[in-house]
Design an enzyme around this catalytic site. Structure first.
Site, PDB file in Angstrom:
ATOM      1  N   CYS A 165       0.822  -1.209   0.000  1.00  0.00           N
ATOM      2  CA  CYS A 165       0.000   0.000   0.000  1.00  0.00           C
ATOM      3  C   CYS A 165       0.856   1.258   0.000  1.00  0.00           C
ATOM      4  O   CYS A 165       1.314   1.724   1.045  1.00  0.00           O
ATOM      5  CB  CYS A 165      -0.966   0.024   1.177  1.00  0.00           C
ATOM      6  SG  CYS A 165      -2.136   1.409   1.047  1.00  0.00           S
ATOM      7  N   CYS A 342      -5.503   2.972  -4.413  1.00  0.00           N
ATOM      8  CA  CYS A 342      -5.076   3.313  -3.061  1.00  0.00           C
ATOM      9  C   CYS A 342      -6.040   4.344  -2.493  1.00  0.00           C
ATOM     10  O   CYS A 342      -6.002   5.517  -2.890  1.00  0.00           O
ATOM     11  CB  CYS A 342      -3.651   3.866  -3.075  1.00  0.00           C
ATOM     12  SG  CYS A 342      -2.991   4.160  -1.422  1.00  0.00           S
TER      13      CYS A 342
END
Length: 417
Positions: A165, A342
């Site tokens: 991430c 994201c």
């Protein structure tokens, strides 16, 4: 050594999001296949919510479930650790000296957090106001630290890529800054980033620069955390200067650390890995470059995109389609375009939804400017995406793919975080 005989049609190494999703989808589209999942862990974690846990917006207990309850009941769960591959014999080696034979191998082993690469970190993590949202055990301590904070130097770090991430290292800064602002607490905010920009996609990076400015946070690029002294509350960073490599010490009152990350050692040391240790695959088909009956997806594969659950969601149907093509002796038909997403939490209640494909192509699912933090995206992040994870993708169901290239004005929208 004991070897399974006959071989399984499909052996999946890894029982995380990627591995179980592939097993469940195969079960739905080709139920007659014999499938084995190799996974030693008894617990399965929804890691995308750990940032929210650290920001006090999500209960940690809801991020953990039993592995046994998630692996499809008609798949064979091999509760052991994989230690190597024998592609010539079409076997996977286990830590108990047994081997498992396969017709098709899927590697979905994730990556590993290398906490030990930061000197002193393991000894002080979870105390001395040093925490990390990259572990189930420590994310709640992040929120504890944010609540106890009364001012001073708050330091947040980002290691060299790749890591899980791409936005998580800065999301917790925004949540912390928003919490302290609402509480009337003055904070000195510093983000020490090993990269040269806030985000790998310039379209989003410029918007995040503006968010940092609005919070009064200072961004320091080219700084890599190499040591932590918990007792003296000192962080040490490696950086390049005109005079050459140097080290810089930074005092802190709170420190959030994102650990260095890399491929699992058993992949790095195997014949399946590339020069960096990731499973070497074609970035569009997810098929191994040297073995046509081996595929990989998720964090452990070499596809040059962000290592996110959103990427896995879009890789699963491609891999399953191509796997069946190999079994049926047909040309590969599935193509992965590098999609990743994201959800960049910019405050408690707003999220900037960054979606992109290979080469930084901006591909939002909706026609709204994705650089604008929105409340609807907060609902998406906190409520919808966990349900999509647990109840749809992990269960082998398909989901509509809405992303596509879209063009937006170059001028940056001015919107509070």
């Amino acid at each position: 050594m004991t070897v399974t005989s006959p071989p399984f049609d499909v052996v999946i190494v890894g029982g995380g999001f990627a591995g179980i999703s592939v097993a469940a989808r195969l079960r739905r589209v080709r139920p007659q296949l014999t499938i084995a999942v190799i996974e030693p862990s008894q617990r399965h974690f929804y890691q995308p919510a750990w940032t929210l846990v650290g920001g006090g917006a999500y209960p940690i207990q809801k991020t953990c479930r039993s592995e046994e309850a998630l692996i499809p009941s008609d798949c064979t769960w091999i509760r052991a650790r994989c230690v190597g591959f024998e592609p010539a014999q079409q076997q996977v080696s286990l830590e108990d000296s047994n081997s498992v034979r396969y017709r098709i191998l899927v590697v979905a082993a994730g990556l590993q957090c290398n906490w030990q690469q930061v000197e002193g970190l393991s000894e002080t993590l979870g105390k001395n106001n040093v925490s990390s949202n990259y572990a189930y055990e420590y994310a709640p301590y992040t929120w504890e630290c944010l609540q106890q904070y009364r001012g001073g130097q708050a330091v947040f770090t980002q290691p060299p890529a790749p890591f899980k991430c791409a936005g998580a290292p800065q999301k917790i800064l925004y949540l912390a800054a928003d919490h302290w602002r609402q509480a009337g607490i003055s904070a000195e905010l510093d983000f020490y980033n090993a990269a040269s920009a806030m985000f790998s996609v310039p379209f989003y990076s410029q918007a995040l620069d503006a968010i940092m400015t609005q919070y009064g946070a200072r961004a320091h690029t080219g700084h890599n955390l190499v040591a932590v002294e918990g007792a003296t509350k000192t962080a040490w960073f490696a950086l390049q200067t005109p005079a050459g490599p140097a080290r810089k010490s930074v005092k802190f009152d709170f420190l959030h650390v994102v650990p260095p990350q890399g491929p699992p050692e058993f992949i790095r040391q195997s014949a399946l890995g590339d020069a960096a240790g990731w499973v070497s695959v074609d970035k569009h088909t997810l098929q191994h470059l040297a073995h046509e009956n081996i595929f990989a997806l998720g964090d452990c594969c070499s596809a040059p995109t962000s290592k996110t659950a959103a990427a896995v969601k879009n890789q699963v149907p491609v891999l399953v389609e191509n796997l069946l093509c190999v079994l049926d002796d047909r040309p590969l038909a599935g193509r992965y375009d590098g999609y990743a997403s994201c959800p960049l939490v910019t405050s408690r209640g707003k999220v900037m939804l960054a979606e992109f494909c290979y080469d930084g192509l901006v591909t939002p699912s909706f026609p709204l400017d994705p650089r604008v933090p929105r409340r609807v995206n907060w609902a998406l992040k906190k409520y919808f995406l966990p349900r999509l994870y647990w109840n749809v993708i992990l269960r082998g169901y398909s989901w509509p793919d809405l992303h596509k290239p879209r063009v937006f004005p170059e001028r940056l929208p001015v919107v509070p975080p």
